[in-house]
Design a protein around this motif. Structure first.
Motif, PDB file in Angstrom:
ATOM      1  N   SER A   1      44.507  47.964  37.709  1.00 24.27           N
ATOM      2  CA  SER A   1      43.133  47.559  37.440  1.00 24.27           C
ATOM      3  C   SER A   1      42.408  47.402  38.767  1.00 24.27           C
ATOM      4  N   ASN A   2      41.092  47.319  38.701  1.00 22.75           N
ATOM      5  CA  ASN A   2      40.332  47.067  39.915  1.00 22.75           C
ATOM      6  C   ASN A   2      40.069  45.581  40.129  1.00 22.75           C
ATOM      7  N   ARG A   3      40.595  44.755  39.252  1.00 21.72           N
ATOM      8  CA  ARG A   3      40.545  43.301  39.438  1.00 21.72           C
ATOM      9  C   ARG A   3      41.789  42.672  38.823  1.00 21.72           C
TER      10      ARG A   3
ATOM     11  N   ALA B   1      44.756  41.315  31.412  1.00 25.50           N
ATOM     12  CA  ALA B   1      45.504  42.537  31.108  1.00 25.50           C
ATOM     13  C   ALA B   1      46.568  42.805  32.157  1.00 25.50           C
ATOM     14  N   LEU B   2      46.252  42.552  33.421  1.00 25.87           N
ATOM     15  CA  LEU B   2      47.227  42.790  34.485  1.00 25.87           C
ATOM     16  C   LEU B   2      48.458  41.913  34.277  1.00 25.87           C
ATOM     17  N   PHE B   3      48.248  40.636  34.014  1.00 27.91           N
ATOM     18  CA  PHE B   3      49.385  39.737  33.814  1.00 27.91           C
ATOM     19  C   PHE B   3      50.147  40.088  32.535  1.00 27.91           C
ATOM     20  N   TYR B   4      49.439  40.503  31.484  1.00 31.38           N
ATOM     21  CA  TYR B   4      50.118  40.925  30.269  1.00 31.38           C
ATOM     22  C   TYR B   4      51.031  42.118  30.553  1.00 31.38           C
ATOM     23  N   GLY B   5      50.512  43.065  31.336  1.00 33.30           N
ATOM     24  CA  GLY B   5      51.300  44.242  31.653  1.00 33.30           C
ATOM     25  C   GLY B   5      52.535  43.914  32.459  1.00 33.30           C
ATOM     26  N   ILE B   6      52.372  43.059  33.449  1.00 33.57           N
ATOM     27  CA  ILE B   6      53.512  42.661  34.271  1.00 33.57           C
ATOM     28  C   ILE B   6      54.564  41.981  33.396  1.00 33.57           C
TER      29      ILE B   6
END
Length: 283
Positions: A194-196, A200-205
């Motif tokens: 993502s660009n921030r 969603a980023l934490f969900y993906g990790i």
């Protein structure tokens, strides 16, 4: 129930975890408090979020609880993010063998009902192409997905385009399967970018993806600078930025931000949310 508790189907996820019977399509019972509806660097509530004094705030993490305390909010309980309860309810949904996970799912920063994103989508597309070597899925928020000139930019770049649905607003049009669809997508990809830094980023990790944060961060029309915005996020979470951050460090940070260690038992959660006396428990 405060309408934000329905966002992304959060109340539905928590009700399923608690064993409440929603088989006939009924809504979950009223939550007696405010559930943090997205990752943020403040007190768990969106800036300008109406708040009734002394009403419980159900925060995702200890960091958010401490921030809320520093801002004068005392009735804050850490329960973890609805995402960790969804993973408990759906341990295998959409999962594929590790060797079969492929490509990157990229989440551009998005707007909401109260503001549109301003930024150069063309530049972001070129940055994605420069970095990613495998197939790319771009997940657009409903607002950008329904804007043809934005969606076509990504389609014309050769990316697969998806949207997880509409989060809901003022108790209307909530997609209770929003997070479920997101979980299925994340479990099939090798990377999330993502660009921030975002929910969603934490969900993906947490779903086993390798993370990356790069690209034009864009801005939100009328974005509230109260908590420091992107500059503060870059200072506070430098380990997450770049095209290939350390995976183990990212997983530790995701576990902390999603409150993995604070996950309640179904009985505890029913008590905290005010559902202890409900009779709608699935058998």
């Amino acid at each position: 129930m405060h309408h934000a508790n329905h966002f992304y189907g959060h109340a539905h996820v928590l009700a399923r975890y608690c064993g409440l019977d929603l088989s006939d399509g009924q809504d979950p019972p009223k939550i007696e408090g405010y559930v943090q509806h997205g990752w943020n660097i403040g007190d768990g509530l969106a800036p300008g979020h109406p708040y009734a004094e002394r009403t419980p705030i159900f925060a995702w993490s200890e960091r958010v609880r401490r921030t809320a305390w520093s801002m004068g909010k005392r009735n804050v309980v850490v329960i973890g993010a609805p995402w960790i309860y969804l993973q408990e309810v759906e341990p295998e949904l959409g999962a594929v063998p590790e060797a079969e996970r492929e490509g990157t799912i990229y989440y551009p920063f998005h707007g909401w009902e109260g503001g549109h994103v301003k930024g150069d989508h063309g530049k972001l597309i070129e940055q994605i192409k420069d970095v990613e070597t495998g197939p790319v899925t771009v997940c657009l928020y409903w607002q950008e997905y329904r804007t043809p000139k934005v969606r076509r930019r990504y389609e014309n770049a050769g990316f697969r385009i998806v949207s997880h649905g509409y989060r809901g607003h003022w108790w209307k049009d909530t997609d209770p399967h929003f997070l479920t669809k997101q979980l299925v997508e994340l479990r099939r990809h090798r990377r999330i970018a993502s660009n921030r830094v975002s929910s969603a980023l934490f969900y993906g990790i947490a779903s086993g993806c390798e993370p990356a944060v790069y690209g034009n961060p864009m801005t939100l029309q009328g974005e509230d600078p109260a908590y420091g915005g992107v500059p503060r996020i870059r200072r506070q979470w430098p380990e997450l930025h770049g095209v290939a951050p350390d995976v183990e460090t990212a997983r530790q940070l995701a576990a902390a931000e999603l409150g993995k260690d604070f996950r309640c038992s179904p009985e505890e959660l029913r008590h905290l949310l005010g559902w202890a006396r409900t009779t709608e428990v699935a058998r």
